[in-house]
Design an enzyme around this catalytic site. Structure first.
Site, short mmCIF file in Angstrom:
data_model
loop_
_atom_site.label_atom_id
_atom_site.label_comp_id
_atom_site.label_asym_id
_atom_site.label_seq_id
_atom_site.Cartn_x
_atom_site.Cartn_y
_atom_site.Cartn_z
N ASP A 401 0.83 -1.26 0.03
CA ASP A 401 -0.18 -0.03 -0.05
C ASP A 401 0.77 1.30 0.04
O ASP A 401 2.08 1.27 0.56
CB ASP A 401 -0.94 0.04 1.20
CG ASP A 401 -1.94 -1.16 1.19
OD1 ASP A 401 -2.11 -1.56 0.15
OD2 ASP A 401 -2.52 -1.32 2.28
N GLN A 402 0.30 2.46 -0.49
CA GLN A 402 1.13 3.78 -0.66
C GLN A 402 1.60 4.03 0.95
O GLN A 402 2.76 4.50 1.00
CB GLN A 402 0.31 4.84 -1.26
CG GLN A 402 1.07 5.88 -1.35
CD GLN A 402 0.20 7.11 -2.10
OE1 GLN A 402 -1.05 6.80 -2.37
NE2 GLN A 402 0.86 8.14 -2.39
#
Length: 553
Positions: A401-402
């Protein structure tokens, strides 16, 4: 007295915002009202509430309040804005047609549970099983007889062997025909009822679809220019073409509809959850949430056609003064009441991407929080784009995930990509994450909660024990981190989207969201989740490789 600043010069984005202090004050007043209302017990079972701060033509500023859907089967409770279209009137078309559909449901249920039908289905199932068994056993006997004939060829009378084979084949044919007749008679007893059931179910579907279309045609949405459009028309040009069930009943459309219908100027909007979390989703009491995208994005896109244009407002109202007092109180002590919590997500500036290992087949990198794994729609930098610029051809084997930091393996050739992918599919790659969670967890254990995407509110995931995909995570407490937080080692055995975040936050998991989780917990400076260890087999040398990354928090 702490200043709350000026009134907003344009309406905030309902899908990405921090609540304005005026909305925080309005939410406090809603919670105070509910605490003295008989509706409070039902709200605390779980309900999304919303507030819209507005300015009247005379310059006065106040707020509107709404709840999503219905409360107690009603959409017309005093003090809250009414439904865009109240279809729940006892003698109205919707209730009459709903009763007719309900009657069909009851008739279907009675017919499906009728003793004659249940007995006929059981008889058919048993006869089918008996037929399969007898035919299967006869086929095995024929195979054994054929093996014996093959052994006797050249010794015994060949004509006799041929006659035996022909007889057995004819007997198998007669057996099949006999069972076909028996099963056809049994199936006929079942089919008569099933034909009636199919006709009833078809009628139910047709009436349900027609009622849904009627409903969407009667939800006529206003926009900021006073124009009107039905939900059917609004969704006609969207990929789904048809509005999802419940569209138009969320807080934001109800609030804006009332504001536009009554000449009020929207200033700021916010939605917050009160009460217990739904079973599938993760919702925290008192937290603010964006409008849902699946149902609300097309509707609000129409309603807020020109509402984002800047405009000046000249004066504060009593609500603004109350907001100042409320902010003073919040700054002096942390409230433990049922008021919605307010926290801010500070922008995180990604550090440089570190390459820990490289050869002709692969790269191992340490991704900073805030950097995308692959390019998104906004053109932001990503691990993939940075590596392509430096190394040329790369293939992304997996993603983080970012907001998650830590280790990733990236293939440099297509063959290496496929071989590494196979390791992920066969679950021979070992990963270990470090996380800090809000709440106290003891010991260690395993979480098994199946997950699937929420199609109406992507990228959120939900727990679904019927249609979700298997998701398994081991956890182990490492230490306590300050008051009310612990550090965990998390080992995922599957790779579902948001698996660790959901397993930590969901009430059937640990019930303790990861610190900084904007979707399933509270925003913070960053998400305290780090991919700290990664082990895999080199796709060409066969060597088992292990990499570690120090936890940055």
């Amino acid at each position: 007295m702490t200043s709350v600043g000026e009134l907003p010069v344009q309406l905030n984005d309902p899908f990405c915002y921090e609540p304005h202090p005026l909305c925080v004050e309005a939410a406090r007043q809603v919670c105070d009202y509910l605490s003295h209302s008989p509706l409070n017990d039902e709200v605390l079972q779980g309900k999304m509430l919303g507030v819209l701060v507005c300015q009247a033509p005379d310059g006065q500023v106040g707020f509107l309040a709404a709840y999503s859907g219905q409360l107690g089967g009603r959409a017309d409770w005093p003090w809250f804005v009414p439904a865009v279209f109240d279809y729940l009137q006892p003698d109205g078309y919707f209730k009459r047609e709903e009763a007719a559909i309900s009657a069909i449901n009851h008739a279907i249920s009675r017919l499906e549970s009728a003793s004659d039908y249940v007995s006929a289905k059981a008889t058919l199932a048993q006869l089918t099983k008996d037929a399969d068994k007898e035919i299967s056993e006869y086929r095995k006997m024929m195979q054994a007889a054929k093996a014996q004939r093959d052994a006797l060829r050249g010794v015994a009378d060949s004509a006799e062997l041929i006659r035996e084979s022909q007889f057995q084949k004819a007997e198998l044919h007669r057996m099949k025909k006999r069972w076909e007749t028996v099963l056809a008679e049994a199936a006929a007893a079942v089919q008569q009822t099933e034909s009636r059931l199919d006709a009833m179910k078809q009628e139910r579907k047709q009436r349900s679809d027609a009622l849904q279309r009627w409903l969407f045609d009667h939800f006529v949405m206003l926009n900021d220019q006073g124009q009107r459009r039905t939900l059917t028309d609004i969704f006609a040009d969207t990929p789904q073409h048809v509005p999802p069930s419940g569209t138009g009943e969320c807080c934001a459309p109800k609030l804006l509809q009332y504001a536009f219908a009554n000449g009020l100027k929207p200033l700021s909007i916010a939605e917050f959850w009160q009460g217990a979390s739904p079973r599938q989703e993760v919702r925290h009491h008192g937290h603010y949430y964006p409008a849902c995208r699946g149902k609300c994005k097309p509707v609000l896109g129409w309603m807020l056609n020109n509402c984002t244009q800047p405009s000046q407002y000249s004066q504060f109202s009593q609500l603004s003064q109350n907001s100042q007092n409320s902010q003073n109180s919040q700054n002096s002590q942390q409230s433990q009441s049922s008021q919605p919590s307010q926290s801010s997500q500070q922008p995180h500036h990604p550090q440089k991407l570190r390459v820990l290992s490289e050869d002709s087949a692969l790269l191992v990198v340490d991704k900073p929080a805030g950097l995308l794994s692959v390019p998104g729609l906004t053109g932001e930098e990503s691990v993939e784009s940075l590596l392509r610029r430096q190394y040329g051809e790369v293939y992304m084997v997996h993603r983080l995930d970012q907001d998650t930091s830590g280790l990733m393996v990236v293939a440099r050739t297509r063959d290496a990509y496929h071989l590494l992918q196979r390791q992920f599919l066969e679950r021979t790659i070992d990963k270990m994450y470090i996380a800090v969670v809000d709440g106290i967890v003891e010991g260690s254990g395993t979480i098994r909660l199946p997950l699937r995407p929420d199609p109406l509110d992507r990228p959120r995931q939900v727990v679904d024990h019927e249609q979700g995909k298997e998701a398994v995570t081991d956890y182990r407490v490492l230490d306590r981190v300050g008051q009310g937080r612990v550090r965990l080692a998390l080992t995922p055995h599957t790779g579902r989207t948001h698996q660790l975040r959901m397993h930590c936050a969901h009430q059937e998991g640990l019930g303790c969201p990861i610190v900084g989780d904007r979707l399933y917990g509270k925003p913070a400076e960053r998400l305290l989740l780090h991919a700290a260890k990664l082990s895999f087999t080199h796709p060409f040398s066969g060597e088992r490789l292990t990499f570690t990354s120090p936890t940055p928090f």
